[in-house]
Write a protein that holds these residues in place. Structure first.
Motif, short mmCIF file in Angstrom:
data_model
loop_
_atom_site.label_atom_id
_atom_site.label_comp_id
_atom_site.label_asym_id
_atom_site.label_seq_id
_atom_site.Cartn_x
_atom_site.Cartn_y
_atom_site.Cartn_z
N MET A 1 -71.93 60.64 3.37
CA MET A 1 -72.75 60.57 4.37
C MET A 1 -74.06 59.96 4.34
O MET A 1 -74.44 60.01 2.99
CB MET A 1 -73.35 62.55 4.98
N ASP A 2 -74.52 58.86 4.83
CA ASP A 2 -75.74 58.66 5.10
C ASP A 2 -76.86 58.47 5.52
O ASP A 2 -76.65 59.72 6.77
CB ASP A 2 -75.18 56.48 5.34
N TRP A 3 -77.66 57.90 5.87
CA TRP A 3 -78.98 58.45 6.48
C TRP A 3 -78.66 58.01 8.02
O TRP A 3 -79.33 59.06 8.77
CB TRP A 3 -80.17 57.91 6.46
N LYS A 4 -77.94 56.88 8.50
CA LYS A 4 -77.51 57.15 10.14
C LYS A 4 -77.18 57.55 10.45
O LYS A 4 -77.15 58.69 11.45
CB LYS A 4 -76.49 55.55 10.32
N GLN A 5 -76.07 58.48 9.75
CA GLN A 5 -74.76 59.51 9.98
C GLN A 5 -75.77 60.74 10.28
O GLN A 5 -74.70 61.10 11.32
CB GLN A 5 -74.44 59.68 9.27
N ILE A 6 -76.68 61.29 9.57
CA ILE A 6 -77.60 62.66 9.59
C ILE A 6 -78.15 62.77 10.50
O ILE A 6 -78.46 63.58 11.15
CB ILE A 6 -78.23 62.09 7.80
N ILE A 7 -79.35 61.25 11.12
CA ILE A 7 -79.84 60.95 12.25
C ILE A 7 -78.75 61.57 13.51
O ILE A 7 -79.73 61.65 14.55
CB ILE A 7 -80.62 60.35 12.38
N ASP A 8 -77.99 60.30 13.31
CA ASP A 8 -76.41 60.82 14.77
C ASP A 8 -76.00 62.02 14.72
O ASP A 8 -76.73 62.67 15.49
CB ASP A 8 -75.68 60.01 14.36
#
Length: 178
Positions: A1-8
């Motif tokens: 999981m990358d930062w974009k997926q965590i924020i999403d």
């Protein structure tokens, strides 16, 4: 999981807050990365700096700060420790440390206890160079004036409101990073 997926994952139903978070975090990331570029002798982990900068304020969604579209229940000063809990749950302990240690210019055990802050009674000070660079860069950007970078003088004044200890740390970083 990358930062974009965590924020999403966490910012599914508040697009205004998600926009504030991403714009603020992107500004912090760009400043932190420019410091890394200016100081190759520090051998900073730029991939980590970008990721952790983008995630450093993820906990704001759980706080009560309606002026920046946060409709949670926790005091805003807890956004760092709340974000750290979220990132540890996601398996990002190194990024979590940036969350919990970026508030103000970091907060010492003594500052937390003497000011009776609703935070764990422990040092929450940036320790690694990456943690320090992100904390420093963060002081130049607010979430209410997203497109404006503070001057060093404005950042110092803002940090000074919260005590001498933090201002001393900020001034030390200024000498290291400018």
């Amino acid at each position: 999981m990358d930062w974009k997926q965590i924020i999403d994952k966490y910012y599914t139903d508040n697009d205004e807050l998600k926009d504030i978070l991403i714009r603020h975090s992107r500004a912090v990331a760009e400043k932190a990365l420019s410091i890394a570029e200016k100081h190759p002798e520090l051998n900073l982990d730029t991939t980590f700096i970008e990721e952790a900068s983008m995630l450093h304020d993820i906990g704001i969604i759980k706080t009560d700060a309606p002026d920046i579209k946060c409709y949670g229940t926790e005091p805003y000063i807890r956004h760092g420790v709340l974000g750290a809990e979220m990132l540890r749950t996601e398996g990002f302990p190194r990024h979590a440390r940036v969350c919990e240690r970026h508030t103000g210019a970091g907060l010492s055990f003594n500052e937390i206890v003497s000011r009776n802050l609703p935070l764990p009674h422990m040092d929450l000070l940036p320790e690694t160079l990456e943690e320090q660079v992100i904390c420093y860069a963060d002081k130049f950007f607010s979430k209410t004036r997203l497109d404006t970078e503070k001057t060093i003088e404005q950042a110092e004044k803002s940090v000074a409101k919260h005590g001498e200890e933090g201002l001393k740390r900020f001034c030390k970083w200024k000498e290291m990073f400018e």
